[in-house]
Design a protein around this motif. Structure first.
Motif, PDB file in Angstrom:
ATOM      1  N   LEU A  40       0.849  -1.070   0.230  1.00  0.00           N
ATOM      2  CA  LEU A  40       0.223   0.077   0.153  1.00  0.00           C
ATOM      3  C   LEU A  40       0.811   1.354   0.082  1.00  0.00           C
ATOM      4  CD1 LEU A  40      -2.602  -1.111   2.493  1.00  0.00           C
ATOM      5  CD2 LEU A  40      -2.863  -0.647   0.244  1.00  0.00           C
ATOM      6  N   ASP A  41       2.043   1.118   0.783  1.00  0.00           N
ATOM      7  CA  ASP A  41       2.855   2.467   0.715  1.00  0.00           C
ATOM      8  C   ASP A  41       3.185   2.881  -0.749  1.00  0.00           C
ATOM      9  OD1 ASP A  41       2.517   2.291   3.409  1.00  0.00           O
ATOM     10  OD2 ASP A  41       4.546   2.078   4.198  1.00  0.00           O
ATOM     11  N   GLY A  42       3.010   3.933  -1.066  1.00  0.00           N
ATOM     12  CA  GLY A  42       3.458   4.707  -2.462  1.00  0.00           C
ATOM     13  C   GLY A  42       2.353   4.336  -3.419  1.00  0.00           C
ATOM     14  N   THR A  43       1.164   3.406  -2.967  1.00  0.00           N
ATOM     15  CA  THR A  43       0.219   3.190  -4.120  1.00  0.00           C
ATOM     16  C   THR A  43      -0.958   3.834  -3.524  1.00  0.00           C
ATOM     17  OG1 THR A  43      -0.193   0.924  -3.287  1.00  0.00           O
ATOM     18  CG2 THR A  43       1.249   1.241  -5.156  1.00  0.00           C
ATOM     19  N   GLU A  44      -1.466   3.153  -2.293  1.00  0.00           N
ATOM     20  CA  GLU A  44      -2.839   3.866  -1.819  1.00  0.00           C
ATOM     21  C   GLU A  44      -2.406   4.963  -0.734  1.00  0.00           C
ATOM     22  OE1 GLU A  44      -7.033   3.600  -0.640  1.00  0.00           O
ATOM     23  OE2 GLU A  44      -5.969   3.646  -2.303  1.00  0.00           O
ATOM     24  N   SER A  45      -1.442   4.763  -0.170  1.00  0.00           N
ATOM     25  CA  SER A  45      -1.100   5.740   0.794  1.00  0.00           C
ATOM     26  C   SER A  45      -2.132   6.448   1.526  1.00  0.00           C
ATOM     27  CB  SER A  45      -0.299   7.129  -0.178  1.00  0.00           C
ATOM     28  OG  SER A  45       0.665   6.445  -0.822  1.00  0.00           O
TER      29      SER A  45
END
Length: 193
Positions: A40-45
Motif C-alpha cells: 500500500l505504501d506508495g500506491t494507496e497511501s
C-alpha cells in the motif's frame, strides 16, 4: 465515485465511534498488515489505525462500499469487515497527532495522501495478497474465475474455457458447476482483437 473525504474530528483522546455510520472498518492481524503496508505504501497511501495491544490494524473505508466487493468473503478468518448490520461495532479512533505507540495510534505512510479512508476494492485485493504471503496460498478461499464468488474446491469442476475477454486462448479453469457452461461457450468464441 467513492467518497474518501472523511477525516476524524478534532479531539485529544481516543474516541469510540460506531462502524457502519460514517465509515466501515477493515481489521486484520499485524502479520497481514505488515505485508499489506509494503504494497500500500506508495500506491494507496492512506492512513491506518494500529492497535499494538491487540496486534491488529484497522483501515477505514467508505460506509457500505465493502458489501459490493465480493472478495471480502474469501478473506474471512484473516480479515474482518465491521459495518452496519446486527449489533454495533465500535472502533477506537485516536487523535490525529497520535502517530506512535503505546496505545492506539495512526500509521501514515511517508508519502501520505492526506486520506483517512482507503478504497475498498484496492484494499481488498492488497489484503488478499498479504494474507497469502503471511499464511500461505491456501489461506485465501478459492474463487470462481467467472462469477468471482467463493468456490469450495470439493464442488469445483475443471473445464477448458475462457474466464473473460482478456483470455486470448482457452485455459484450464476450476469453476462452479453452474459456471462451467459459460466457460465452455467462451472457449469457442473467437479471441478478442
Amino acid at each position: 465515485m467513492i467518497d474518501t473525504s472523511w477525516a476524524p474530528p478534532l479531539h485529544d483522546e481516543v474516541l469510540l465511534l460506531p462502524a457502519g455510520c460514517q465509515w466501515d472498518a477493515v481489521r486484520t492481524a499485524s502479520a497481514v498488515a505488515k505485508w499489506a503496508f509494503q504494497i500500500l505504501d506508495g500506491t494507496e497511501s492512506c492512513a491506518a489505525i494500529i492497535d499494538e495491544r491487540m496486534a491488529c490494524a484497522y483501515w477505514l473505508v467508505p460506509a457500505g462500499d465493502t458489501s459490493a466487493y465480493v472478495h471480502w468473503e474469501r478473506l474471512r478468518g484473516h480479515v474482518a469487515v465491521l459495518g452496519a448490520g446486527p449489533g454495533t461495532h465500535y472502533v477506537g479512533v485516536p487523535p490525529t497527532h497520535h502517530r506512535a505507540g503505546p496505545g492506539l495510534h495512526w500509521r501514515f505512510p511517508a508519502d501520505w495522501s492526506g486520506r483517512y479512508l482507503a478504497h475498498p476494492y484496492y484494499l481488498g485485493a492488497v489484503l488478499a495478497s498479504a494474507v497469502r504471503i503471511a499464511y500461505g496460498p491456501d489461506a485465501v478461499i478459492a474463487q470462481c474465475p467467472l462469477c468471482e464468488r467463493e468456490l469450495e474446491r470439493a464442488d469445483a469442476v475443471t473445464v477448458s474455457g475462457r474466464s473473460g475477454p482478456a483470455d486470448s486462448t482457452p485455459r484450464t479453469l476450476e469453476v462452479h458447476p453452474a459456471c462451467a457452461r459459460t466457460a465452455r461457450l467462451r472457449a469457442h468464441q473467437p479471441p478478442p482483437r
